[in-house]
Write an enzyme that holds these catalytic residues in place. Structure first.
Site, short mmCIF file in Angstrom:
data_model
loop_
_atom_site.label_atom_id
_atom_site.label_comp_id
_atom_site.label_asym_id
_atom_site.label_seq_id
_atom_site.Cartn_x
_atom_site.Cartn_y
_atom_site.Cartn_z
N ASP A 200 0.83 -1.20 0.00
CA ASP A 200 0.00 0.00 0.00
C ASP A 200 0.87 1.26 0.00
O ASP A 200 1.83 1.36 0.78
CB ASP A 200 -0.87 -0.03 1.27
CG ASP A 200 -1.96 1.02 1.26
OD1 ASP A 200 -2.81 0.99 0.36
OD2 ASP A 200 -1.96 1.88 2.17
N GLU A 254 15.11 -13.91 -0.93
CA GLU A 254 15.78 -14.93 -0.10
C GLU A 254 14.90 -16.14 0.18
O GLU A 254 15.39 -17.18 0.59
CB GLU A 254 16.05 -14.32 1.28
CG GLU A 254 17.44 -13.81 1.52
CD GLU A 254 17.46 -12.98 2.80
OE1 GLU A 254 18.32 -12.10 2.85
OE2 GLU A 254 16.62 -13.20 3.73
C1 NOJ Z 1 -4.57 2.89 -0.88
C2 NOJ Z 1 -5.69 1.93 -0.65
O1 NOJ Z 1 -5.94 1.21 -1.84
C3 NOJ Z 1 -6.86 2.74 -0.18
O2 NOJ Z 1 -8.05 1.98 -0.15
C4 NOJ Z 1 -6.52 3.32 1.17
O3 NOJ Z 1 -7.56 4.19 1.58
C5 NOJ Z 1 -5.21 4.10 1.13
N1 NOJ Z 1 -4.19 3.44 0.38
C6 NOJ Z 1 -4.67 4.33 2.50
O4 NOJ Z 1 -4.11 3.15 3.02
#
Ligand code: NOJ
Length: 517
Positions: A200, A254
């Protein structure tokens, strides 16, 4: 050497909360998903990416993690995950999890400890800063969800940073302690047989250490670097973040077998390219979200693809998707429900060089489901693209029991359910499955280079490898592509499958075909 599975394979994003509910509480769960592995294997996917499964208070639906080493009880248990990984593996399907490293939940024990006082040993795991002389936030940075990216912690008199909600405090990735803690988190899940992670917002991981103010946006700035009137400079795509990605890559490589790291994605080609690293030493792939953010028009789409072809490092693999849980569904956004355009979009996804990813329901041509204000759940209005998978027309949509209220409405699904489409050779679902199978049979589609062919008007045609041509007519007018010879392996109008082409391929409005010589 054989190519790694993710180069040859197809990925499928499961928005777990909306996929299949086994325990009858209206929320999808791991056992529900396990019950649908037969479907996913039938469709032919090679890997599934599950949106966050770790315990979370749910301020941002799992993207606010309160324990990185467990499963949220709403989704099941660690044992359920272990069983899923084994059962999926038996069907040749790998399981990827979502890793949320930029921020934790404000309920995470690390943050509770950090917040307990300036001298807390965990204080440095987050980003704290003193107010400006007038008590204002330490910089002008803004939260992605609106308002300042800083919240004052009254007790200590310092602000903490949150690139998203105040309930999602940003971790301090300059801290070796944070880095070491995440090494352990990655190892924990790798040891459970997880095939890798979708990471993310890696683009936000590190921020300027002097907390410099972002400049105002200029009119010509595209919206994605243009946050509420300012240009993202000092808290976005900072060069220091690459150290962290290289560290994870070593860890992933790894493992035996090696694990996959996929970046959430950014919109511009050069930004996407940055995540592949200097020498294939950072993330293995990163979603190119420029595609889903472009209009459904030849020039715009082609520019995204050809720019990626130019900018991605040699030998790297593009990662394409038509949408995800943050973006309106392509069935609405691009296609307004028109079945011809839906098929064309699917053909595009599987015709490009790179790894195709389906967002659950994409294979049905699903559109956004209107969610009335009283049923809305998400702070950012992303509910319409997150509604339950329509398995059938029965009450509960086959997603949950008939007498259970699903967490989001299932909407009107006539013609869009798995039950209706699975037996219909003319459906979007059948087309998707045939595209997956064709890709598996065709080395050109799996690995062949992209080369644009001359075409005019609304037509976009390209060669893949030595023998395969993909042609799309993205317009409401009939058109032709010259110098095409071979057999239609698959057309969006399935009646054309098997047709011989001798020099000139005619395409009806919104029609596309794969022709193999
Ligand atoms: C991207 C994620 O896909 C989204 O759903 C989220 O709100 C934000 N990152 C924050 O983590």
């Amino acid at each position: 050497m054989t190519a790694p599975w993710w180069r040859e394979g197809v990925l499928y994003q499961v928005y777990l909360r909306s996929f299949a509910d086994a325990d009858g509480d209206g929320t999808g769960d791991l056992r529900g998903l396990a019950g649908k592995l037969e479907y996913l294997a039938w469709l032919g996917v090679d890997g599934i990416w599950l949106t966050p499964i770790m315990p979370s208070p749910g301020a941002d639906w799992g993207y606010d993690v309160s324990d990185y080493l467990d499963v949220d009880p709403a989704f099941g248990t660690l044992a359920d995950l272990d069983e899923l990984v084994v059962a999926a593996g038996e069907r040749g399907i790998r399981v990827l999890l979502d890793l949320v490293p930029n921020h934790t939940s404000d309920c995470h024990p690390w943050f509770l400890a950090a917040r307990s006082g300036r001298d807390s040993p965990l204080r440095d795991r987050y980003v704290w800063a003193a107010p400006g002389p007038d008590g204002s936030p330490p910089s002008n940075w803004l939260s992605a969800f609106g308002g300042p990216a800083w919240t004052l912690d009254e007790a200590s008199g310092e602000y903490y940073l949150h690139t998203f909600l105040p309930q999602q405090p940003d971790l301090n990735w300059r801290s070796e302690d944070v880095r070491a803690a995440f090494d352990e988190i990655l190892r924990f899940w790798f040891a459970r047989g997880v095939a890798g992670f979708r990471v993310d917002v890696p683009h936000f991981l590190l921020k300027d250490d002097e907390l410099r103010d972002n400049p105002p946006a200029e009119e010509a700035d595209p919206w994605w670097v243009h946050r509420h009137g300012q240009r993202l400079v000092w808290n976005f795509m900072r060069p220091e973040l690459h150290d962290v990605l290289r560290r994870w890559r070593v860890l992933a490589d790894e493992q035996e077998p090696g694990r996959l790291l996929v970046g959430e994605g950014v919109i511009e080609g050069h930004q996407v390219a940055a995540f592949y690293g200097g020498g294939d030493d950072e993330l293995h792939m990163t979603f190119h979200l420029g595609l889903a953010n472009a209009p459904f028009e030849v020039v715009a789409l082609r520019d995204v693809v050809e720019e990626a072809e130019r900018l991605l490092p040699p030998g790297s693999q593009p990662l394409w998707t038509l949408g995800n849980h943050d973006i309106a569904r392509y069935g609405s956004r691009w296609c307004e429900g028109d079945p011809r355009r839906i098929r064309l979009a699917l053909l595009l996804l599987f015709g490009l060089r790179g790894t195709p990813t389906l967002y659950y329901g994409d294979e049905l041509g699903l559109g956004d489901v209107p969610v009335p204000a009283e049923s809305a759940r998400d702070v950012e209005g992303r509910d319409p693209q997150r509604t339950p998978m329509p398995w059938s027309q029965e009450p509960g949509a086959g997603f949950t029991a008939a007498d259970v209220d699903p967490w989001l409405p299932v909407g009107d699904r006539a013609g869009l359910t798995v039950a209706e489409q699975r037996g219909d050779p003319d459906s979007a679902l059948a087309l998707t499955r045939d595209l997956v199978a064709l890709r598996r049979r065709s080395v050109d589609l799996r690995a062949g280079a992209y080369e644009r062919l001359p075409a005019s008007g609304g037509v976009w045609a390209w060669r893949r490898g030595g023998r395969t041509i993909v042609a799309l007519n993205l317009s409401g007018e009939e058109d032709v592509v010259d110098d095409v010879a071979g057999t239609v392996a698959l057309a969006t109008d399935r009646e054309r499958d098997g047709e011989r082409v001798d020099g000139r391929l005619a395409l009806a409005p919104w029609q596309g075909a794969v022709v193999i010589r």
